[in-house]
Write an enzyme that holds these catalytic residues in place. Structure first.
Site, PDB file in Angstrom:
ATOM      1  N   SER A 199      27.599  35.176  46.778  1.00 20.82           N
ATOM      2  CA  SER A 199      28.182  33.839  46.886  1.00 20.82           C
ATOM      3  C   SER A 199      27.071  32.859  47.241  1.00 20.82           C
ATOM      4  O   SER A 199      25.997  32.876  46.645  1.00 20.82           O
ATOM      5  CB  SER A 199      29.309  33.840  47.928  1.00 20.82           C
ATOM      6  OG  SER A 199      29.903  32.573  48.047  1.00 20.82           O
ATOM      7  N   TYR A 213      30.928  23.518  42.146  1.00 15.18           N
ATOM      8  CA  TYR A 213      30.221  24.756  42.495  1.00 15.18           C
ATOM      9  C   TYR A 213      30.878  25.487  43.668  1.00 15.18           C
ATOM     10  O   TYR A 213      31.142  26.695  43.589  1.00 15.18           O
ATOM     11  CB  TYR A 213      28.774  24.423  42.826  1.00 15.18           C
ATOM     12  CG  TYR A 213      27.922  25.591  43.247  1.00 15.18           C
ATOM     13  CD1 TYR A 213      27.650  26.638  42.369  1.00 15.18           C
ATOM     14  CD2 TYR A 213      27.375  25.651  44.524  1.00 15.18           C
ATOM     15  CE1 TYR A 213      26.860  27.706  42.747  1.00 15.18           C
ATOM     16  CE2 TYR A 213      26.574  26.711  44.918  1.00 15.18           C
ATOM     17  CZ  TYR A 213      26.323  27.747  44.030  1.00 15.18           C
ATOM     18  OH  TYR A 213      25.538  28.800  44.410  1.00 15.18           O
ATOM     19  N   LYS A 217      32.491  29.562  44.295  1.00 11.52           N
ATOM     20  CA  LYS A 217      31.905  30.511  45.235  1.00 11.52           C
ATOM     21  C   LYS A 217      32.886  30.867  46.358  1.00 11.52           C
ATOM     22  O   LYS A 217      32.885  31.995  46.868  1.00 11.52           O
ATOM     23  CB  LYS A 217      30.614  29.934  45.819  1.00 11.52           C
ATOM     24  CG  LYS A 217      29.468  29.855  44.812  1.00 11.52           C
ATOM     25  CD  LYS A 217      29.074  31.230  44.294  1.00 11.52           C
ATOM     26  CE  LYS A 217      27.802  31.198  43.456  1.00 11.52           C
ATOM     27  NZ  LYS A 217      27.403  32.548  42.997  1.00 11.52           N
TER      28      LYS A 217
END
EC number: 1.1.1.102
Length: 359
Positions: A199, A213, A217
């Protein structure tokens, strides 16, 4: 008897009976303190007995997606140094060939093999399943899967193309789901395995410029927690790695379009080398640790965001409990400084626009 002597005698008469209560209270505190210390020491002693047995990498088959560069390549090299057989998975065949040469230099015996497979792990599950099957036929069952394929794009929410949100979820999330799905059945049958999801610290805290983004993650954390609960009875352990900004080609590419606010916030912490990250996350995966963090900031973030995540040992749980209040206090100062950066940048832009109009 003088007045002073009379007051002194009265004070002693009042103090002496109560001093027994004071001594009794002090003794009780000492007993409780000794009990707590003994309890903590006992937990430290029995904690290793409750932790998973470390996975031996010597002779193990490790699959690394996104293994042609950056953190993925460094993880492959670190595993190869410990005697593992490696399957590198990535899209670019030329980069894979170059990475293969670099990994092979880390061999510790002449039996080790590096296999390269060119495939986009985020597009077609059937294709991913097929290439993983091929890798297992050549190098044996997968003992450890490292999901490192990913990409990063930063920008203001309203300025990013809508398709970018979809693409990042496909690459960063589904690009980890598909390889994991392809190896999990064999791991369950063998009752052994390690799966790592790489991650990011942006997968622990949402920051300016990471509206596309960060969610991709964060999703890995939910997948990992659910999967760990399913797989633990089968002696399969999941690790979520949260590396900070790392000096990789992907990071350099991201910096080209990174908003000023995002760049200034990122600069509040340093940039790590991929080799440093690889050593830490491989060690945590081998040990079966659920969280893998790098550096003091990473440790603090992992403790702060542990929530309902599993722990590998009672010791880890105690550390999280004892440090939570302190780390939350520190985090509030960090958040305040981040907000200040965003406000300053906004004011500067408005002043610049005003100056342009006046001209």
């Amino acid at each position: 008897m003088s007045t002073a002597e009379g007051w002194g005698s009265a004070f002693l008469d009042w103090l002496l009976p109560d001093s027994w209560w004071l001594l009794l209270g002090l003794a009780m505190l000492l007993v409780v303190g000794a009990f707590v210390v003994a309890f903590v020491l006992l937990l430290y002693m029995i904690s290793p007995l409750m932790s998973p047995k470390p996975l031996k990498l010597n002779g193990a088959h490790v699959v690394v997606t996104g293994g042609s560069s950056g953190i993925g390549k460094s993880i492959a090299m670190e595993c190869y140094k410990q005697g593992a057989f490696i399957t590198l998975v990535a899209r670019d065949e030329n980069k894979l060939v170059q990475a293969k040469k670099e990994v092979e230099k880390c061999a510790i015996n002449d039996k080790q093999v590096v296999l390269c497979i060119s495939v986009d792990v985020s597009k077609d599950y059937g294709q991913v399943e097929s290439v993983i099957k091929q890798a297992q036929e050549k190098l044996g069952p997968v003992d450890m899967l490292v999901n490192c394929a990913g990409t990063s794009v930063s920008g203001k929410f309203e300025e990013m193309e809508v398709d970018c949100f979809k693409r990042l979820m496909e690459v960063n999330y589904l690009g980890s789901v598909y390889p994991t799905r392809a190896v999990i059945t064999t791991m369950k049958e063998r009752r052994v395995g390690r799966i790592m999801f790489v991650s990011s610290q942006a997968g622990q805290i949402g920051l300016f410029g990471y509206t596309a983004y960060s969610p991709s993650k964060f999703a890995l954390r939910g997948l990992a927690e659910s999967l760990q609960m399913e797989m633990k009875p089968y002696n399969i352990y999941i690790t979520v790695a949260y590396p900070p900004d790392t000096d990789t080609p992907g990071f350099a590419e991201e910096n080209r379009s990174k908003p000023l606010e995002t760049r200034l916030i990122s600069e509040t912490s340093g940039v790590c080398q991929p080799e440093q990250v690889a050593k830490i996350v491989v060690k945590d995966a081998v040990q079966g640790n659920f969280n893998s963090s790098v550096g003091p900031d990473g440790y603090m973030l992992s403790a702060l965001t542990c929530g309902m995540s599993p722990v590998t040992s009672i010791t880890e749980g105690l550390q999280q409990i004892l440090t939570m209040s302190l780390f939350r206090t520190i985090a509030l100062f960090y958040l305040g400084s981040f907000d200040s950066i965003v406000r300053r940048c906004m004011i500067q832009r408005e002043q610049s626009k005003g100056a342009d109009k006046s001209e």
